[in-house]
Design a protein around this motif. Structure first.
Motif, short mmCIF file in Angstrom:
data_model
loop_
_atom_site.label_atom_id
_atom_site.label_comp_id
_atom_site.label_asym_id
_atom_site.label_seq_id
_atom_site.Cartn_x
_atom_site.Cartn_y
_atom_site.Cartn_z
N GLN A 181 -0.16 -23.21 -9.37
CA GLN A 181 -0.62 -24.56 -9.67
C GLN A 181 0.10 -25.51 -8.72
OE1 GLN A 181 -2.72 -24.99 -12.70
NE2 GLN A 181 -3.29 -26.88 -11.67
N LEU A 182 -0.58 -25.93 -7.65
CA LEU A 182 0.03 -26.81 -6.67
C LEU A 182 0.05 -28.26 -7.11
CD1 LEU A 182 -1.43 -25.39 -3.34
CD2 LEU A 182 0.65 -24.73 -4.55
N HIS A 183 -0.92 -28.60 -7.97
CA HIS A 183 -1.09 -29.98 -8.43
C HIS A 183 -1.81 -29.91 -9.76
CE1 HIS A 183 -3.02 -34.01 -8.54
NE2 HIS A 183 -1.92 -34.40 -7.92
N ASP A 184 -1.82 -31.01 -10.50
CA ASP A 184 -2.53 -31.00 -11.78
C ASP A 184 -3.99 -30.58 -11.62
OD1 ASP A 184 -0.27 -31.78 -13.06
OD2 ASP A 184 -0.81 -33.91 -13.18
N ASN A 185 -4.55 -30.85 -10.43
CA ASN A 185 -5.97 -30.59 -10.22
C ASN A 185 -6.26 -29.41 -9.29
OD1 ASN A 185 -5.68 -33.94 -10.13
ND2 ASN A 185 -7.12 -33.12 -11.62
N LEU A 186 -5.25 -28.89 -8.61
CA LEU A 186 -5.50 -27.89 -7.56
C LEU A 186 -4.70 -26.61 -7.80
CD1 LEU A 186 -6.75 -27.14 -4.80
CD2 LEU A 186 -4.72 -28.17 -3.73
N SER A 187 -5.41 -25.48 -7.73
CA SER A 187 -4.79 -24.16 -7.82
C SER A 187 -5.25 -23.30 -6.66
CB SER A 187 -5.18 -23.46 -9.13
OG SER A 187 -4.72 -24.16 -10.25
N ILE A 188 -4.36 -22.41 -6.22
CA ILE A 188 -4.72 -21.42 -5.22
C ILE A 188 -4.30 -20.05 -5.73
CG2 ILE A 188 -4.55 -23.02 -3.28
CD1 ILE A 188 -1.85 -21.66 -2.61
N GLY A 189 -4.92 -19.00 -5.21
CA GLY A 189 -4.58 -17.67 -5.67
C GLY A 189 -4.84 -16.62 -4.62
N VAL A 190 -4.24 -15.46 -4.80
CA VAL A 190 -4.44 -14.36 -3.87
C VAL A 190 -4.40 -13.04 -4.64
CG1 VAL A 190 -1.95 -14.26 -3.35
CG2 VAL A 190 -3.60 -13.24 -1.75
N ASN A 191 -5.30 -12.12 -4.28
CA ASN A 191 -5.31 -10.76 -4.80
C ASN A 191 -5.04 -9.78 -3.66
OD1 ASN A 191 -5.92 -11.31 -7.50
ND2 ASN A 191 -8.13 -11.10 -7.18
N TYR A 192 -4.14 -8.85 -3.91
CA TYR A 192 -3.99 -7.70 -3.01
C TYR A 192 -4.67 -6.53 -3.70
CZ TYR A 192 -1.99 -3.72 -0.58
OH TYR A 192 -1.83 -2.55 0.11
N SER A 193 -5.63 -5.90 -3.01
CA SER A 193 -6.42 -4.83 -3.61
C SER A 193 -6.30 -3.55 -2.79
CB SER A 193 -7.89 -5.22 -3.71
OG SER A 193 -8.06 -6.39 -4.46
N TYR A 194 -6.34 -2.43 -3.47
CA TYR A 194 -6.37 -1.13 -2.81
C TYR A 194 -7.65 -0.42 -3.23
CZ TYR A 194 -5.00 3.48 -1.16
OH TYR A 194 -4.98 4.69 -0.50
N LEU A 195 -8.49 -0.14 -2.26
CA LEU A 195 -9.78 0.51 -2.49
C LEU A 195 -9.62 2.02 -2.31
CD1 LEU A 195 -12.93 0.06 -2.83
CD2 LEU A 195 -13.04 0.15 -0.33
N PHE A 196 -10.16 2.79 -3.25
CA PHE A 196 -10.03 4.24 -3.16
C PHE A 196 -11.19 4.90 -3.90
CE2 PHE A 196 -8.06 2.89 -7.06
CZ PHE A 196 -8.37 3.86 -7.98
N GLY A 197 -11.46 6.14 -3.52
CA GLY A 197 -12.49 6.89 -4.23
C GLY A 197 -13.11 7.98 -3.38
N THR A 198 -13.94 8.79 -4.01
CA THR A 198 -14.63 9.89 -3.36
C THR A 198 -16.11 9.85 -3.72
OG1 THR A 198 -12.66 11.29 -3.43
CG2 THR A 198 -14.76 12.39 -3.09
N LEU A 199 -16.97 9.98 -2.72
CA LEU A 199 -18.42 10.02 -2.91
C LEU A 199 -18.90 11.43 -2.57
CD1 LEU A 199 -19.29 6.68 -1.04
CD2 LEU A 199 -18.58 6.99 -3.42
N SER A 200 -19.57 12.09 -3.50
CA SER A 200 -19.99 13.48 -3.31
C SER A 200 -21.51 13.59 -3.36
CB SER A 200 -19.37 14.38 -4.39
OG SER A 200 -17.96 14.33 -4.33
N TYR A 201 -22.06 14.32 -2.40
CA TYR A 201 -23.51 14.49 -2.30
C TYR A 201 -23.83 15.98 -2.13
CZ TYR A 201 -22.85 9.64 -0.80
OH TYR A 201 -22.46 8.34 -0.70
#
Length: 411
Positions: free
Chosen positions: A165-185
């Motif tokens: 919360q930088l100000h009563d009216n302004l917020s900023i945010g950040v997500n760090y994400s890790y993508l993973f998985g297996t696709l089988s055909y």
């Protein structure tokens, strides 16, 4: 052990079992292309609002697609949000029709404060799904050929986010994400013949794609009062382009030979930009979003193109503080969406559009809610012998709210 700890342990166990079992979270022939069928990333509250999320600031709800929204959470609260889904599909071509149903885990997330100006969230959410099981049959002079196609798997994201919360009216945010998985055909060709002169050339092909990569998502929200009881919010988020490690294992077996090979490379996954506007008061919450993803930068991958989406939704709560009439405390949600689709098959973009409904059902006088969402939509087309898919998705989940950061005083 406290009951809330037991709830968390059981739900974490549920997600681990679901992932380990390799459940099918979709049934769509289109999921065999690209990186599978892109998931609806919103949580159930947002899904009931057409998937709108950029400018929504609903207290005691997690809205991870714009991390700046975390600052709306109470300073002393802990939020646990989990969802399940059931999907009904009715698919048809110009000649055939088929119905399918599947169900499984959708998402899990927590939200908590660090200080009164710093809030955080973490969770595991779907990114894309592969799920289909199809067969065809063709008759020739020397026999009948059966073709079987099956796909499973999906990509998931684990995210860890912070908002300030930088100000009563302004917020900023950040997500760090890790993508993973297996696709089988897997595809199988089986010949059925009565001839002893012809040796059936049966064929099995298996293809497994393993994907890993890390991503940063940043967002902002600016809110201000436009009347005494109504607030306007403008929000936006940017998913930065990121590299993925891609490995592919291929196996091909027929009646006389087996061939295998492995491929490893890096892809640069596309950036995504989204922005929206929202209005909120004691009874009403409204929002609308637009987003664009630059999929065409992945020109090495066939059948994908840039896509955009438009979403809007409305929530109405007659009286959230009502003590006698329970119906007045329910959140009533509805919305609509249009997505141009990132797949292009036979020069047809696989568009997706529909309407949504939802309910937020409070428990007694608590902030904990059971959430129900329904989505009715259609994607695909009958043109060029493609498949039209009409679907209904029912989402059920719980947003568990508790005060974990206050010390009780006894006299």
């Amino acid at each position: 052990m406290k009951i809330k700890t037991l709830i968390l342990l059981n739900l974490f166990l549920l997600i681990n079992i679901s992932i380990a079992m390799g459940q099918k979270n979709t049934f769509s022939p289109y999921s065999r292309y690209g990186f599978g069928e892109l998931a609806n990333h919103s949580f159930i509250t947002n899904q009931g609002l057409g998937g709108t999320n950029m400018a929504l600031r609903i207290p005691n709800q997690i809205n991870y697609l714009n991390p700046a929204s975390y600052t709306v959470q109470d300073t002393n609260s802990f939020i646990f949000d989990a969802g399940l889904k059931t999907e009904y599909n009715s698919m048809q071509t110009n000649n055939l029709k088929m119905n399918k149903k599947n169900a499984g885990f959708d998402y899990l997330a927590i939200g908590f404060p660090v200080t009164n100006w710093w809030k955080a969230s973490a969770g595991i959410v779907p990114y894309s799904n592969v799920g289909y099981d199809l067969g065809t049959k063709a008759t020739y002079d020397d026999g009948i050929r059966h073709n079987y196609f099956q796909g499973t798997g999906g990509l998931r994201k684990f995210y860890l986010g912070s908002a300030f919360q930088l100000h009563d009216n302004l917020s900023i945010g950040v997500n760090y994400s890790y993508l993973f998985g297996t696709l089988s055909y897997e595809s199988v060709i089986v010949w059925e013949t009565d001839s002893t002169q012809i040796e059936p050339n049966n064929l099995i092909k298996r293809n497994e794609k393993i994907i890993r990569g890390a991503q940063i998502n940043t967002g902002f929200q600016y809110s201000n009062n436009i009347t005494k009881n109504t607030k306007i919010t403008i929000g936006g988020a940017y998913e930065h382009s990121f590299n993925i490690d891609y490995s592919e294992n291929q196996l091909s077996t027929n009646t006389s030979d087996t061939v295998s090979r492995s491929i490893s490379k890096n892809y640069n996954f596309p950036s995504k930009i989204a922005f929206g506007v929202g209005l909120s008061s004691d009874k009403l919450v409204w929002g609308a979003d637009f987003s664009f993803t630059n999929w065409s930068q992945l020109n090495e991958i066939e059948n994908i193109n840039d896509n955009y989406s438009i979403k809007t939704g409305l929530q109405y709560t007659p009286d959230k503080n009502a003590t006698r009439n329970y119906l007045n405390r329910i959140d009533y949600r509805f919305g609509g969406f249009y997505r141009s689709g990132y797949l292009n098959i036979e020069n047809n973009t696989i568009n997706d559009f529909g309407i949504t409904f939802g309910l937020g059902l409070p428990i007694k006088q608590q902030e904990t809610k059971f959430n129900l969402g329904i989505k009715l939509g259609k994607k695909g087309t009958l043109d060029n012998e493609l498949i039209e898919n009409k679907y209904a998705i029912i989402n059920f989940g719980v947003t568990f709210y508790d005060v974990w950061f206050l010390q009780r005083k006894y006299q």
